[in-house]
Enzyme design. Structure first.
Site, short mmCIF file in Angstrom:
data_model
loop_
_atom_site.label_atom_id
_atom_site.label_comp_id
_atom_site.label_asym_id
_atom_site.label_seq_id
_atom_site.Cartn_x
_atom_site.Cartn_y
_atom_site.Cartn_z
N LYS A 101 -8.75 -8.99 -11.28
CA LYS A 101 -8.48 -8.38 -12.59
C LYS A 101 -7.01 -7.95 -12.69
O LYS A 101 -6.34 -8.20 -13.70
CB LYS A 101 -9.41 -7.17 -12.78
CG LYS A 101 -9.13 -6.35 -14.00
CD LYS A 101 -9.56 -7.05 -15.26
CE LYS A 101 -9.04 -6.31 -16.47
NZ LYS A 101 -9.37 -7.00 -17.71
N TYR A 152 -2.10 -2.15 -30.97
CA TYR A 152 -1.28 -2.75 -29.91
C TYR A 152 -1.28 -4.27 -29.99
O TYR A 152 -0.47 -4.92 -29.34
CB TYR A 152 -1.73 -2.26 -28.53
CG TYR A 152 -2.92 -2.97 -27.94
CD1 TYR A 152 -2.76 -4.10 -27.14
CD2 TYR A 152 -4.22 -2.53 -28.19
CE1 TYR A 152 -3.85 -4.76 -26.60
CE2 TYR A 152 -5.31 -3.18 -27.66
CZ TYR A 152 -5.12 -4.30 -26.87
OH TYR A 152 -6.20 -4.95 -26.34
N CYS A 168 -4.85 -2.00 -21.03
CA CYS A 168 -5.04 -2.92 -19.89
C CYS A 168 -3.69 -3.43 -19.40
O CYS A 168 -3.24 -3.02 -18.33
CB CYS A 168 -5.91 -4.09 -20.31
SG CYS A 168 -7.64 -3.61 -20.52
N THR A 220 -9.76 4.23 -17.22
CA THR A 220 -8.89 4.40 -16.04
C THR A 220 -7.44 4.34 -16.53
O THR A 220 -6.74 3.35 -16.31
CB THR A 220 -9.15 3.28 -15.01
OG1 THR A 220 -9.23 2.02 -15.70
CG2 THR A 220 -10.43 3.51 -14.24
N1 NAD Z 1 -11.10 -2.45 -23.75
C1 NAD Z 1 -10.90 -3.58 -23.12
O1 NAD Z 1 -10.61 -4.59 -23.73
C2 NAD Z 1 -11.06 -3.69 -21.63
C3 NAD Z 1 -11.05 -4.97 -21.07
C4 NAD Z 1 -11.24 -5.08 -19.72
C5 NAD Z 1 -11.38 -3.95 -18.94
N2 NAD Z 1 -11.37 -2.72 -19.50
C6 NAD Z 1 -11.53 -1.57 -18.62
O2 NAD Z 1 -12.83 -1.04 -18.83
C7 NAD Z 1 -12.81 0.38 -18.64
C8 NAD Z 1 -13.36 1.05 -19.89
O3 NAD Z 1 -12.52 0.72 -20.97
P1 NAD Z 1 -12.93 0.97 -22.49
O4 NAD Z 1 -11.95 0.22 -23.30
O5 NAD Z 1 -14.37 0.71 -22.68
O6 NAD Z 1 -12.66 2.54 -22.59
P2 NAD Z 1 -13.05 3.50 -23.82
O7 NAD Z 1 -12.09 4.62 -23.76
O8 NAD Z 1 -13.22 2.71 -25.06
O9 NAD Z 1 -14.50 4.04 -23.43
C9 NAD Z 1 -14.76 4.77 -22.31
C10 NAD Z 1 -15.87 5.75 -22.63
O10 NAD Z 1 -16.19 6.42 -21.41
C11 NAD Z 1 -16.50 7.77 -21.73
N3 NAD Z 1 -16.39 8.57 -20.50
C12 NAD Z 1 -15.31 9.14 -19.93
N4 NAD Z 1 -15.65 9.75 -18.79
C13 NAD Z 1 -17.00 9.57 -18.63
C14 NAD Z 1 -17.92 9.97 -17.65
N5 NAD Z 1 -17.53 10.65 -16.57
N6 NAD Z 1 -19.22 9.63 -17.83
C15 NAD Z 1 -19.62 8.92 -18.92
N7 NAD Z 1 -18.76 8.52 -19.87
C16 NAD Z 1 -17.47 8.84 -19.73
C17 NAD Z 1 -15.51 8.13 -22.81
O11 NAD Z 1 -15.96 9.24 -23.56
C18 NAD Z 1 -15.47 6.83 -23.63
O12 NAD Z 1 -16.41 6.86 -24.70
C19 NAD Z 1 -11.36 0.74 -18.33
O13 NAD Z 1 -11.15 0.78 -16.96
C20 NAD Z 1 -10.60 -0.42 -18.91
O14 NAD Z 1 -9.35 -0.62 -18.26
C21 NAD Z 1 -11.23 -2.57 -20.84
#
Ligand code: NAD
Length: 434
Positions: free
Chosen positions: A215, A325, A269, A85
């Site tokens: 969050k 980061y 984030c 997101t």
């Molecule tokens: N990384 C963190 O530390 C963290 C912590 C808390 C919350 N979040 C939140 O969690 C969510 C995911 O973050 P992340 O770090 O895992 O992201 P990321 O980019 O590492 O992974 C997301 C994955 O989703 C896939 N994707 C995109 N569109 C898709 C779809 N329509 N169907 C299936 N797969 C799809 C992408 O190819 C990617 O592999 C975000 O909203 C982020 O803000 C992340």
């Protein structure tokens, strides 16, 4: 409720550890991603992200046969959405002269659409992606209800924020308290039952919009607190004070906990989520907005300091140490260190960047050095941008023997002046008047 099979949409930093942990706790898990590189890598039994311990958990999940990966979801009892997101880079909102970022929710919409054909009565859908308030009820619910099923009546719908720390994801996934917000109490109950598969921390039920706010409030609080630390660093330089010493003294107060200043705030984030509150209520978020501006302005502040240290930037060779980061992770998203490099180059500096956690990062316009030695060799200055352990452990005497640089600019309080100066370096530190 008893779950046997789930689909996890999005196999990134959050979705892959989550899917694998469910699988190693006995559930059949279909991990879904739209990125062919992700699916192909996992099908070979490898992983595409760096996270301590993840390789062995994914390996165990795949070899047990409980985890399979696919481009498409399929029928299951529960669906988890953990897709990105980010914000749009080319679209902005405006309120009384303030320009703010807009959330790009297309991945959440398309993940919900992909679930639609497989949604059955009694299923559970949980959104985990960090999202603007009311996303679960205003965006996800209407898409899923196009199935003809009613949320809260025919299927359960929840929002549950992910609060793990990169670098510690596998442990925190299990141990952290988990907030599960349902669009009805029964939905929350179903969500809690699913997470109880492996969560050892407290599992707390609430409503979906409260869970979304929780969050955003957590990350916004950190952003605002880092902004004040960054302003303190600027003030300290003006008044000839060492901000690091001042912070450590202030933090002796039992009710004060000032965070560390640095080159800015990154990751996807903390530098992103506060915008979700600004976007949804610009008239109520002046403080959050201005904190974002302070943190987004910090790379410019760093560049001004480097310029001051070097006299001018034009033609100067700089070794930029660290692009992630934050320390000891390979995540370069929204990294202020990357922005610092771009800004230095704009001013005519020749920068070689060394990122030990992603040496082959492919970033437009950035020259990646193949090793630390190659980065520092002919540099006029060393610029420490990330507090990676590898960098704080550097031996200044060894660096002095492999580099012509005698100027060390430390943005993260990672280098001890008492070690670097005797090795022949002039040391500049962010937040300390030269
Ligand atoms: N990384 C963190 O530390 C963290 C912590 C808390 C919350 N979040 C939140 O969690 C969510 C995911 O973050 P992340 O770090 O895992 O992201 P990321 O980019 O590492 O992974 C997301 C994955 O989703 C896939 N994707 C995109 N569109 C898709 C779809 N329509 N169907 C299936 N797969 C799809 C992408 O190819 C990617 O592999 C975000 O909203 C982020 O803000 C992340």
């Amino acid at each position: 409720m008893n779950f046997q099979k789930i689909c996890v949409l999005g196999l990134g930093y959050i979705g892959l550890p989550t899917a694998s942990t469910f699988a190693t706790h006995g559930l059949k898990v279909v991990g879904v991603d739209i990125n062919p590189h992700v699916i192909e890598t996992l099908r070979k039994g490898e992983i595409h992200i760096h996270e301590p311990g993840l390789r062995s958990v994914v390996g165990a999940a795949l070899s047990s046969g409980n985890l399979s990966v696919s481009f498409q979801p399929e029928e299951a009892e529960a669906f988890l959405i953990a897709v990105p997101t980010p914000f749009y880079h080319d679209r902005h909102g405006e309120y009384e002269g303030r320009t703010y970022r807009l959330a790009d929710m297309r991945a959440v919409s398309s993940a919900a659409e992909a679930i639609l054909p497989h949604l059955r009565k009694g299923n559970l859908v949980i959104l985990e992606s960090t999202s603007p308030p009311r996303t679960t009820v205003d965006l996800v619910q209407p898409i899923l209800e196009r199935s003809g099923l009613k949320a809260g009546v025919d299927f359960y719908l929840c929002y549950s924020p992910e609060r793990v720390l990169p670098g510690q994801i596998l442990r925190e996934l299990v141990e952290n308290a988990r907030v599960v917000g349902g669009i009805t109490p029964e939905s929350a109950e179903a969500g809690c039952a699913l997470y109880a598969t492996f969560v050892k921390g407290e599992i707390i039920a609430t409503d979906a919009t409260t869970a979304e706010m929780v969050k955003l409030m957590e990350n916004t609080t950190r952003d605002v607190n880092i902004a004040i630390a960054n302003e303190f660093a600027r003030l300290a330089e003006k008044f000839g004070v060492d901000v690091w010493e001042a912070i450590s003294l202030a933090n002796r107060h039992p009710r004060i906990n000032i965070l560390n200043p640095g080159p800015g705030v990154g990751g996807h984030c903390i530098s992103v989520d506060p915008w979700f509150l600004v976007e949804t209520a610009p008239e109520l978020t002046a403080l959050i907005y201005h904190a974002r501006l302070v943190n987004d302005g910090q790379p410019h502040f760093v560049v001004a300091r480097v310029k001051q240290a070097l006299g001018s930037l034009n033609g100067k060779k700089i070794a930029a140490l660290g692009l992630a980061y934050k320390p000891d992770v390979d995540d370069l998203r929204e990294s202020p260190a990357v922005e610092v490099v771009h800004l230095l180059q704009k001013e005519g500096a020749q920068v070689k960047a060394w990122e030990p956690f992603k040496p082959d990062a492919n970033l437009e316009g950035i020259h990646m050095a193949p090793s630390l030695a190659a980065a520092v060799q002919d540099a006029d200055a060393l610029l420490l941008l990330v507090r990676h352990t590898e960098f704080t452990n550097l031996k200044p005497v060894e660096i002095a023997s492999t580099s012509i640089a005698r100027l060390a600019i430390d943005c993260v309080n990672g280098w001890d002046r008492d070690l670097w100066e005797p090795a022949g370096f002039q040391v500049f530190r962010l937040g300390v008047h030269p």
